[in-house]
Design an enzyme around this catalytic site. Structure first.
Site, short mmCIF file in Angstrom:
data_model
loop_
_atom_site.label_atom_id
_atom_site.label_comp_id
_atom_site.label_asym_id
_atom_site.label_seq_id
_atom_site.Cartn_x
_atom_site.Cartn_y
_atom_site.Cartn_z
N HIS A 63 0.87 -1.19 0.00
CA HIS A 63 0.00 0.00 0.00
C HIS A 63 0.90 1.23 0.00
O HIS A 63 0.85 2.05 0.92
CB HIS A 63 -0.96 -0.02 1.19
CG HIS A 63 -2.04 -1.06 1.05
ND1 HIS A 63 -3.22 -0.82 0.38
CD2 HIS A 63 -2.11 -2.35 1.45
CE1 HIS A 63 -3.98 -1.92 0.40
NE2 HIS A 63 -3.32 -2.87 1.03
N HIS A 68 0.81 -8.28 -1.52
CA HIS A 68 0.11 -8.45 -2.80
C HIS A 68 0.81 -7.69 -3.94
O HIS A 68 0.35 -6.69 -4.44
CB HIS A 68 -1.41 -8.22 -2.74
CG HIS A 68 -1.90 -7.04 -1.94
ND1 HIS A 68 -1.47 -5.76 -2.12
CD2 HIS A 68 -2.83 -7.00 -0.96
CE1 HIS A 68 -2.11 -4.97 -1.28
NE2 HIS A 68 -2.94 -5.69 -0.58
N ASP A 113 -5.75 -13.15 0.26
CA ASP A 113 -6.31 -11.84 0.61
C ASP A 113 -7.84 -11.96 0.72
O ASP A 113 -8.58 -11.04 0.36
CB ASP A 113 -5.92 -10.78 -0.44
CG ASP A 113 -6.12 -9.34 0.05
OD1 ASP A 113 -6.40 -9.14 1.25
OD2 ASP A 113 -6.00 -8.42 -0.78
ZN LIG Z 1 -5.38 -7.52 2.44
#
Ligand SMILES: [Zn+2]
Length: 377
Positions: free
Chosen positions: A195, A216, A271
């Site tokens: 992120h 991710h 996720d």
């Molecule tokens: Zn996540």
């Protein structure tokens, strides 16, 4: 934190026949186990052919929810999520948070704590916590709630005292975060870059400061521009480890193949959000209304909001894009366990926990064993 206690539910000696994925390759024979694997008997073969397949149980280091529940929810959620994923072959997982005020994180982690020691019947082993937020960049939230802020070691330590924190995802470009990476690395907590709007150089600095992985990979991070290569290029050029989502929606198969070539010990994660295992339709995830449809969970504006993925489907997806079963099997088990330093999970070898999945020749799940306990539907 003490070692997990044996559940006493493994029962006596069992044997499973099939073609077994061992650390040295496929073996046609049988696995003997109680709560731990005792022995693998048989001879080497090239592959499973049309026999029953036995793989190490799946290890998923990025799970938010499933079966309608979310680790950020109130009491009972931990078992609901761990049960849902066990039914799909996940034998151990990390309870993953999202960005939230400290009191909400504290409440969620307090629910997880007791389950690290005592696994509930029929459930996957919860290995610890993955703090995915709140130490993230507000410019790359994805589906994360807008409750992000720079983090401190004290905050992580006070959560770690309630339930072992094994991974912290953070944006290294936030003020003070390179020092935080160093402190967490010293505390033996794995830091993942995620992120993030980090430049290539900022992401590389994070790796040099002790960050170990990427969260991710490709999603919610600065991508590759030829003169501004971003976090993705830093991962492909330098990382030993990264997680990536193989739902074939969040990431194109070509990007998965590129990542596998660049990061040989890549591990796959779901996720998964609360919508995993739920019927298609509307539902609330991370406080926002979303719709589950066509194998994805999206907000009205199209933003992906976690996934409905399970690890058995992840394995089939990987095989469907041409990754050999033996290789795919290790990327959904062994490499994740190794990343956390858990060398007695994620492999079918004498002495390891008897975490096993049994699959048909077409890779449909036939049975799951968590620490020797057969998971009944
Ligand atoms: Zn996540």
């Amino acid at each position: 934190m003490a070692d997990p206690e044996p559940s006493g539910r493994g029962g006596g000696l069992r044997s499973l026949p099939g073609v077994v994925l061992t650390p040295s390759g496929w073996v046609h024979g049988q696995v003997d186990f109680t709560e731990r694997i005792l022995a693998v008997h048989g001879g080497p073969v090239h592959g499973p052919g049309d026999a029953q397949v036995i793989l190490p149980g799946f290890v998923d280091l990025h799970v938010h929810g499933g079966g309608g529940a979310d680790f950020m929810d109130a009491a009972g959620a931990v078992d609901t999520v761990a049960r849902h994923h066990a039914l799909h072959g996940t034998t151990s997982l990390l309870a993953t948070t999202v960005s939230a005020p400290f009191v909400d994180l504290e409440r969620a982690v307090t629910e997880v704590g007791p389950r690290l020691r005592l696994r509930a019947p029929g459930c996957a082993r919860v290995l610890g916590v993955h703090l995915e937020g709140p130490f993230l960049n507000a410019g790359k939230l994805g589906a994360q709630p807008d409750a992000v802020r720079p983090g401190t070691l004290e905050e992580v330590q006070s959560l770690d005292a309630l339930a072992r924190v094994r991974i912290v995802t953070l944006a290294p470009e936030l003020p003070g975060h390179l020092d935080l990476v160093r402190e967490l690395a010293r505390a033996r907590i794995a830091v993942q870059v995620g992120h993030t709007l980090a430049s290539y150089d900022e992401a590389l600095s994070a790796l040099q400061a002790g960050a170990r992985g990427f969260t991710h990979l490709f999603n919610c991070m600065s991508g590759i521009e030829q003169r501004a290569p971003g976090a993705v290029a830093a991962a492909l050029a330098h990382a030993e480890h990264a997680e990536i989502i193989p739902d074939l929606v969040a990431v194109h198969p070509g990007a998965i193949r590129a990542a596998l070539r660049a990061i040989p010990r890549l591990h796959f994660v779901t996720d998964a959000c609360a919508a995993s295992g739920m019927p298609d339709g509307p539902l609330t995830i991370f406080g926002k209304l979303v719709e589950k449809k066509n194998g994805a969970v999206r907000r009205a504006d199209g933003t992906l909001s976690g996934t409905p993925l399970t690890m058995d489907q992840a394995l089939r997806n990987l095989v469907s894009i041409g990754i050999p079963l033996a290789e795919a099997g290790r990327h959904v088990s062994t490499f994740a366990a190794d990343y956390l330093g858990l060398f007695d999970r994620g492999r079918i070898a004498a002495g390891a926990w008897a975490d096993l999945v049994v699959l048909s020749p077409t890779l449909e799940l036939e049975a799951v064993y968590v620490e020797g306990e057969r998971i009944e539907r």
